[in-house]
Design a protein around this motif. Structure first.
Motif, PDB file in Angstrom:
ATOM      1  N   VAL A  33      46.781  44.036  39.697  1.00 42.97           N
ATOM      2  CA  VAL A  33      45.398  43.777  40.099  1.00 42.97           C
ATOM      3  C   VAL A  33      45.254  42.277  40.328  1.00 42.97           C
ATOM      4  N   VAL A  34      44.633  41.908  41.450  1.00 46.87           N
ATOM      5  CA  VAL A  34      44.453  40.489  41.773  1.00 46.87           C
ATOM      6  C   VAL A  34      43.562  39.853  40.707  1.00 46.87           C
ATOM      7  N   ASP A  35      44.068  38.788  40.082  1.00 47.43           N
ATOM      8  CA  ASP A  35      43.336  38.080  39.046  1.00 47.43           C
ATOM      9  C   ASP A  35      42.643  36.844  39.593  1.00 47.43           C
ATOM     10  N   SER A  36      43.303  36.151  40.546  1.00 48.41           N
ATOM     11  CA  SER A  36      42.681  35.004  41.201  1.00 48.41           C
ATOM     12  C   SER A  36      43.405  34.701  42.503  1.00 48.41           C
ATOM     13  N   VAL A  37      42.695  34.030  43.403  1.00 45.60           N
ATOM     14  CA  VAL A  37      43.233  33.627  44.701  1.00 45.60           C
ATOM     15  C   VAL A  37      43.036  32.123  44.820  1.00 45.60           C
ATOM     16  N   ASP A  38      44.112  31.381  45.011  1.00 42.34           N
ATOM     17  CA  ASP A  38      44.046  29.927  45.091  1.00 42.34           C
ATOM     18  C   ASP A  38      44.703  29.459  46.393  1.00 42.34           C
ATOM     19  N   GLU A  39      43.886  29.308  47.429  1.00 44.91           N
ATOM     20  CA  GLU A  39      44.419  28.906  48.742  1.00 44.91           C
ATOM     21  C   GLU A  39      44.987  27.494  48.718  1.00 44.91           C
ATOM     22  N   ARG A  40      44.420  26.617  47.893  1.00 46.06           N
ATOM     23  CA  ARG A  40      44.897  25.227  47.848  1.00 46.06           C
ATOM     24  C   ARG A  40      46.349  25.131  47.425  1.00 46.06           C
ATOM     25  N   ILE A  52      48.573  33.472  44.547  1.00 44.85           N
ATOM     26  CA  ILE A  52      47.709  34.563  44.097  1.00 44.85           C
ATOM     27  C   ILE A  52      48.216  34.948  42.709  1.00 44.85           C
ATOM     28  N   ARG A  53      47.315  34.981  41.728  1.00 45.23           N
ATOM     29  CA  ARG A  53      47.685  35.435  40.385  1.00 45.23           C
ATOM     30  C   ARG A  53      47.410  36.927  40.314  1.00 45.23           C
ATOM     31  N   VAL A  54      48.395  37.664  39.796  1.00 41.45           N
ATOM     32  CA  VAL A  54      48.279  39.114  39.721  1.00 41.45           C
ATOM     33  C   VAL A  54      48.469  39.548  38.264  1.00 41.45           C
ATOM     34  N   ARG A  55      47.570  40.399  37.791  1.00 44.16           N
ATOM     35  CA  ARG A  55      47.697  40.977  36.456  1.00 44.16           C
ATOM     36  C   ARG A  55      48.610  42.193  36.592  1.00 44.16           C
ATOM     37  N   LEU A  56      49.825  42.060  36.031  1.00 44.93           N
ATOM     38  CA  LEU A  56      50.819  43.117  36.129  1.00 44.93           C
ATOM     39  C   LEU A  56      50.669  44.143  35.015  1.00 44.93           C
ATOM     40  N   SER A  57      50.134  43.719  33.882  1.00 41.68           N
ATOM     41  CA  SER A  57      49.851  44.603  32.753  1.00 41.68           C
ATOM     42  C   SER A  57      48.712  43.949  31.966  1.00 41.68           C
ATOM     43  N   PRO A  58      48.139  44.654  30.997  1.00 39.94           N
ATOM     44  CA  PRO A  58      47.003  44.074  30.268  1.00 39.94           C
ATOM     45  C   PRO A  58      47.289  42.708  29.629  1.00 39.94           C
ATOM     46  N   ASP A  59      48.543  42.448  29.280  1.00 38.78           N
ATOM     47  CA  ASP A  59      48.862  41.178  28.631  1.00 38.78           C
ATOM     48  C   ASP A  59      49.765  40.266  29.465  1.00 38.78           C
ATOM     49  N   ARG A  60      49.900  40.543  30.752  1.00 37.63           N
ATOM     50  CA  ARG A  60      50.813  39.753  31.598  1.00 37.63           C
ATOM     51  C   ARG A  60      50.206  39.474  32.963  1.00 37.63           C
ATOM     52  N   THR A  61      49.930  38.189  33.220  1.00 34.12           N
ATOM     53  CA  THR A  61      49.432  37.737  34.519  1.00 34.12           C
ATOM     54  C   THR A  61      50.393  36.681  35.034  1.00 34.12           C
ATOM     55  N   GLU A  62      50.806  36.822  36.306  1.00 33.72           N
ATOM     56  CA  GLU A  62      51.763  35.873  36.880  1.00 33.72           C
ATOM     57  C   GLU A  62      51.272  35.350  38.220  1.00 33.72           C
ATOM     58  N   PRO A  63      51.579  34.065  38.511  1.00 34.18           N
ATOM     59  CA  PRO A  63      51.262  33.514  39.834  1.00 34.18           C
ATOM     60  C   PRO A  63      52.399  33.808  40.811  1.00 34.18           C
ATOM     61  N   PHE A  64      52.044  34.073  42.045  1.00 38.67           N
ATOM     62  CA  PHE A  64      53.024  34.300  43.106  1.00 38.67           C
ATOM     63  C   PHE A  64      52.643  33.456  44.304  1.00 38.67           C
ATOM     64  N   ARG A  65      53.638  32.829  44.929  1.00 42.39           N
ATOM     65  CA  ARG A  65      53.400  32.120  46.179  1.00 42.39           C
ATOM     66  C   ARG A  65      53.134  33.144  47.268  1.00 42.39           C
ATOM     67  N   VAL A  66      52.486  32.700  48.334  1.00 44.14           N
ATOM     68  CA  VAL A  66      52.166  33.584  49.455  1.00 44.14           C
ATOM     69  C   VAL A  66      52.911  33.090  50.686  1.00 44.14           C
ATOM     70  N   GLN A  67      53.674  33.991  51.320  1.00 42.18           N
ATOM     71  CA  GLN A  67      54.418  33.621  52.520  1.00 42.18           C
ATOM     72  C   GLN A  67      53.488  33.546  53.730  1.00 42.18           C
ATOM     73  N   ASP A  68      52.537  34.451  53.815  1.00 40.53           N
ATOM     74  CA  ASP A  68      51.616  34.521  54.947  1.00 40.53           C
ATOM     75  C   ASP A  68      50.198  34.221  54.462  1.00 40.53           C
ATOM     76  N   GLY A  69      49.631  33.112  54.921  1.00 45.54           N
ATOM     77  CA  GLY A  69      48.299  32.691  54.496  1.00 45.54           C
ATOM     78  C   GLY A  69      47.195  33.667  54.846  1.00 45.54           C
ATOM     79  N   LEU A  70      47.443  34.610  55.763  1.00 40.21           N
ATOM     80  CA  LEU A  70      46.425  35.598  56.105  1.00 40.21           C
ATOM     81  C   LEU A  70      46.121  36.537  54.945  1.00 40.21           C
ATOM     82  N   LEU A  71      47.026  36.617  53.969  1.00 36.10           N
ATOM     83  CA  LEU A  71      46.780  37.464  52.800  1.00 36.10           C
ATOM     84  C   LEU A  71      45.546  37.019  52.028  1.00 36.10           C
TER      85      LEU A  71
END
Length: 100
Positions: A41-48, A52-71
């Motif tokens: 579940v998307v936790d936050s979106v940081d275009e700067r 995009i931070r994604v909550r993978l489980s109730p106790d685990r949130t990870e940031p991921f780089r975005v290859q395509d800015g249109l996301l």
């Protein structure tokens, strides 16, 4: 670049030298990065910072780089998503994403 197990020597038969070159070329071939599919579940979106931070489980949130800015236009906080990740330049990078 020479591999420790490969020795280059002058040969009278050109086919041996050609085989050595082919072996080196095959060893140096770039393998495509492994792709991993995740859900969360998307936790936050940081275009700067292109993340995009994604909550993978109730106790685990990870940031991921975005290859395509249109996301950034496609997802919002709380959106359930399935996405493909590859390690690119040392960063976990989203290379494909679908909203559920």
């Amino acid at each position: 670049m020479l591999w420790p197990a490969t020795a280059l020597a002058a040969t009278t038969d050109g086919s041996e030298q050609q085989e050595a070159v082919v072996t080196l070329a095959e060893a140096a071939a770039v393998q495509p990065p492994a792709t991993q599919t995740l859900r969360g579940v998307v936790d936050s979106v940081d275009e700067r910072s292109d993340t995009i931070r994604v909550r993978l489980s109730p106790d685990r949130t990870e940031p991921f780089r975005v290859q395509d800015g249109l996301l950034f236009n496609a997802v919002r906080f709380g959106d359930p998503v399935t996405f493909s990740v590859q390690t690119i330049s040392g960063f976990q990078t989203i290379v494909g994403l679908t909203k559920e």
